[in-house]
Design a protein around this motif. Sequence first.
Motif, PDB file in Angstrom:
ATOM      1  N   GLN A 129       0.730  -1.121  -0.038  1.00  0.00           N
ATOM      2  CA  GLN A 129      -0.126   0.103   0.069  1.00  0.00           C
ATOM      3  C   GLN A 129       1.029   1.222  -0.100  1.00  0.00           C
ATOM      4  N   ALA A 130       1.996   1.299   0.714  1.00  0.00           N
ATOM      5  CA  ALA A 130       2.471   2.485   0.853  1.00  0.00           C
ATOM      6  C   ALA A 130       4.046   2.093  -0.197  1.00  0.00           C
ATOM      7  N   ASP A 131       4.333   3.567  -0.801  1.00  0.00           N
ATOM      8  CA  ASP A 131       5.515   3.473  -1.646  1.00  0.00           C
ATOM      9  C   ASP A 131       6.722   3.435  -1.067  1.00  0.00           C
ATOM     10  N   TYR A 132       6.882   4.297   0.157  1.00  0.00           N
ATOM     11  CA  TYR A 132       8.225   4.290   1.059  1.00  0.00           C
ATOM     12  C   TYR A 132       7.621   4.079   2.224  1.00  0.00           C
ATOM     13  N   HIS A 133       8.661   3.502   3.216  1.00  0.00           N
ATOM     14  CA  HIS A 133       8.665   3.466   4.425  1.00  0.00           C
ATOM     15  C   HIS A 133       9.855   4.221   4.978  1.00  0.00           C
ATOM     16  N   LEU A 134       9.726   4.971   5.849  1.00  0.00           N
ATOM     17  CA  LEU A 134      10.756   6.115   6.457  1.00  0.00           C
ATOM     18  C   LEU A 134      10.911   5.449   8.030  1.00  0.00           C
ATOM     19  N   HIS A 135      12.126   5.522   8.322  1.00  0.00           N
ATOM     20  CA  HIS A 135      12.427   5.397  10.011  1.00  0.00           C
ATOM     21  C   HIS A 135      12.714   6.646  10.218  1.00  0.00           C
ATOM     22  N   VAL A 136      11.927   7.148  10.965  1.00  0.00           N
ATOM     23  CA  VAL A 136      12.324   8.745  11.628  1.00  0.00           C
ATOM     24  C   VAL A 136      12.401   8.785  13.179  1.00  0.00           C
ATOM     25  N   THR A 137      13.408   9.540  13.504  1.00  0.00           N
ATOM     26  CA  THR A 137      14.059   9.893  14.867  1.00  0.00           C
ATOM     27  C   THR A 137      13.929  11.278  15.023  1.00  0.00           C
ATOM     28  N   CYS A 138      13.172  11.651  16.243  1.00  0.00           N
ATOM     29  CA  CYS A 138      13.153  13.196  16.784  1.00  0.00           C
ATOM     30  C   CYS A 138      13.210  13.255  18.199  1.00  0.00           C
ATOM     31  N   ALA A 139      13.361  14.534  18.688  1.00  0.00           N
ATOM     32  CA  ALA A 139      13.353  14.778  19.883  1.00  0.00           C
ATOM     33  C   ALA A 139      12.032  14.216  20.587  1.00  0.00           C
ATOM     34  N   ASP A 140      10.684  14.808  19.854  1.00  0.00           N
ATOM     35  CA  ASP A 140       9.683  14.280  20.698  1.00  0.00           C
ATOM     36  C   ASP A 140       8.548  14.504  19.599  1.00  0.00           C
ATOM     37  N   ILE A 141       7.204  14.407  20.235  1.00  0.00           N
ATOM     38  CA  ILE A 141       6.071  14.456  19.254  1.00  0.00           C
ATOM     39  C   ILE A 141       6.056  15.881  18.333  1.00  0.00           C
ATOM     40  N   ASP A 142       6.287  16.884  19.321  1.00  0.00           N
ATOM     41  CA  ASP A 142       6.410  18.172  18.715  1.00  0.00           C
ATOM     42  C   ASP A 142       7.442  18.477  17.564  1.00  0.00           C
ATOM     43  N   ALA A 143       8.315  17.792  17.812  1.00  0.00           N
ATOM     44  CA  ALA A 143       9.484  17.899  16.843  1.00  0.00           C
ATOM     45  C   ALA A 143       9.126  16.966  15.384  1.00  0.00           C
ATOM     46  N   TYR A 144       8.585  16.044  15.781  1.00  0.00           N
ATOM     47  CA  TYR A 144       7.921  15.000  14.608  1.00  0.00           C
ATOM     48  C   TYR A 144       6.894  15.802  13.928  1.00  0.00           C
ATOM     49  N   ASN A 145       6.063  16.587  14.733  1.00  0.00           N
ATOM     50  CA  ASN A 145       5.150  17.254  13.985  1.00  0.00           C
ATOM     51  C   ASN A 145       5.535  18.359  13.191  1.00  0.00           C
ATOM     52  N   ARG A 146       6.499  19.027  13.554  1.00  0.00           N
ATOM     53  CA  ARG A 146       7.540  20.084  12.490  1.00  0.00           C
ATOM     54  C   ARG A 146       7.965  19.357  11.413  1.00  0.00           C
ATOM     55  N   PHE A 147       8.418  17.954  11.848  1.00  0.00           N
ATOM     56  CA  PHE A 147       9.004  17.290  10.518  1.00  0.00           C
ATOM     57  C   PHE A 147       7.998  17.161   9.529  1.00  0.00           C
TER      58      PHE A 147
END
Length: 147
Positions: A104-122
């Motif tokens: 179903q997905a074309d790409y899968h990313l492994h993402v690492t951030c400081a917290d949920i806020d940083a992820y939301n900005r990403f």
Amino acid sequence: MPEPDETDDTILRALSKDSRISNADLAEKVGLSASSCWRRVRALEEAGVIEGYTIRINDARRGLGFKAIVHVQLTRHDPEQQQVFIRAVRHREEVRACYATTGQADYHLHVTCADIDAYNRFLEQFLFRIPAVSSAQTNVILRSVKD
């Protein structure tokens, strides 16, 4: 280089556990002379079996406690748009790995951030601004079972 054998496999396992092991200690561990071990490691490097040496970083101790797998769908699959997406994710520090996949997905990313806020900005300031991105579904990583 000839086909890797059991000794090569033992060398590779030992180096994957500790790539800083001395050649003398590695040779002892695999039952070879130091010079023979060095030649085998060198041959594995030259053949591209060993692509490089790296370190493992404790993300939590660096303040990067949020990890996710992001399933990305593109709006269209023309090669130019795919390359725009690929170039963009290759240059983002938050993206630790990117895999083109079937399903179903074309790409899968492994993402690492400081917290949920940083992820939301990403997401808002980066991922959703890539024209080819249609949607993204996030699975938050609760704990690592095997890295």
